[in-house]
Design an enzyme around this catalytic site. Structure first.
Site, PDB file in Angstrom:
ATOM      1  N   THR A 100     -43.175  -8.393 -42.053  1.00  0.00           N
ATOM      2  CA  THR A 100     -44.248  -9.296 -41.636  1.00  0.00           C
ATOM      3  C   THR A 100     -44.235  -9.451 -40.123  1.00  0.00           C
ATOM      4  OG1 THR A 100     -42.816 -11.243 -41.895  1.00  0.00           O
ATOM      5  CG2 THR A 100     -44.207 -10.634 -43.778  1.00  0.00           C
ATOM      6  N   GLU A 142     -47.485 -16.245 -40.532  1.00  0.00           N
ATOM      7  CA  GLU A 142     -46.738 -15.055 -40.924  1.00  0.00           C
ATOM      8  C   GLU A 142     -47.648 -14.129 -41.724  1.00  0.00           C
ATOM      9  OE1 GLU A 142     -42.451 -13.844 -42.969  1.00  0.00           O
ATOM     10  OE2 GLU A 142     -43.344 -15.817 -43.370  1.00  0.00           O
ATOM     11  N   ASN A 176     -44.901 -12.392 -37.129  1.00  0.00           N
ATOM     12  CA  ASN A 176     -44.862 -13.849 -36.978  1.00  0.00           C
ATOM     13  C   ASN A 176     -45.419 -14.240 -35.622  1.00  0.00           C
ATOM     14  OD1 ASN A 176     -42.960 -14.989 -39.319  1.00  0.00           O
ATOM     15  ND2 ASN A 176     -42.139 -13.020 -38.639  1.00  0.00           N
TER      16      ASN A 176
END
Length: 309
Positions: free
Chosen positions: A201, A250, A203
């Site tokens: 992911t 996120e 962020n």
């Protein structure tokens, strides 16, 4: 892109002397379709040799667009000068007639002024469009009162946009803004748990002044320069992994294996999927994320079919 390099000022004492300008006044939180209508009239006056000026009475509450996002959008639109003046005690207590004479006439040499129907300014909000029209005759500038932009029977306003955003209705917010609601930031290193046990992911942390939709999972598009990726985004404090220090954004990007740390990202919110919730285990969280991803991919497939048709 217009190629215009916009001047920017926050202090009314340092407003540059402008030879002749077209001005619009307001709070300009969000730059929704109603705001765009006002700004467009000012931009049209550039053809007559007037500088395009946006004067925003800036307040301290959370904003639909961050300060940086708003400045960037106004510059892209072609605005020459953006005055982002805090609504301090001096401005609050300044008589509307004094504001017009000292700021609009003496400093900006206003030639054209565009305001909304219910615009109010000055001490006790006594200044209005009618006063501006009267003073325009006195000081030789044109005042145009722009009709409200509406959504059905309701006026499009920052209050309306905020209501919809606070309810997570990002599709309606996109209609009111004329573009997707988004947030901008630099991709930061997280705790690495997603990469090790869940899925990769990106962020980012929204600016502190930025108003965000409710915590939860959304279908999103993320832009990195000229690249754009579909994905799903969680807005919240990551209660499952116990990282509750700050609000984060996120995003899991579909079909992306690049190292994007340090790059600037613009995350656009297309659709709300579900509220944020706590899971008993990482396995249950991952199962839910896979279901979220499937819904998002189906959404993009259907959207693509509709565009093709």
């Amino acid at each position: 892109m217009t190629g215009v390099i916009m001047d920017y000022q926050k202090n009314i004492e340092k407003i540059p002397q402008v030879l002749r300008c077209a001005v619009t006044l307001g709070k300009f939180d969000g730059l929704h379709r109603g705001h765009q209508k006002l700004i467009q009239r000012v931009l049209e006056k550039k053809e007559q040799g007037l500088s395009a000026v946006v004067f925003a009475f800036d307040q301290s509450n959370r904003m639909i667009l961050s300060h940086e996002e708003r400045r960037a959008k106004l510059e892209t639109m072609g605005v020459d000068l953006f005055l982002e003046c805090p609504l301090n005690e001096r401005l609050r207590h300044m008589l509307p007639e004094v504001f017009v004479k000292e700021i609009l006439v003496d400093r900006l040499h206003v030639g054209f002024l565009a305001v909304g129907q219910d615009f109010r300014f000055g001490y006790e909000r006594k200044g209005n469009a009618q006063l501006l029209q009267k003073m325009g005759q006195q000081y030789d500038f044109q005042v145009e009162v722009i009709p409200d932009e509406t959504d059905g029977k309701r006026k499009i306003s920052s209050t309306y946009v905020r209501e919809q955003l606070n309810e997570g209705k990002v599709e309606k917010v996109a209609e009111l803004l004329g573009e997707y609601f988004s947030t901008t930031g630099e991709v930061l290193h997280g705790r690495g748990l997603g990469h090790r046990k869940l899925m990769p992911t990106t962020n980012l942390v929204p600016p502190k002044e930025k108003l965000m939709p409710p915590n939860g999972v959304y279908i999103t598009k993320s832009r990195f320069g000229d690249q754009q990726f579909h994905g799903i985004t969680n807005v919240g404090y990551k209660p499952t992994v116990g990282a509750e220090e700050f609000l984060g954004v996120e995003t899991y990007l579909f079909h992306c294996d690049q190292n994007l740390y340090g790059q600037k990202s613009v995350v656009s919110f297309l659709k709300f999927l579900r509220p944020e919730r706590r899971f008993d285990s990482l396995e249950k969280l991952k199962a839910q994320l896979m279901a979220d991803i499937e819904k998002a991919q189906n959404y993009f497939e259907e959207t693509s079919k509709n565009v093709d048709c």
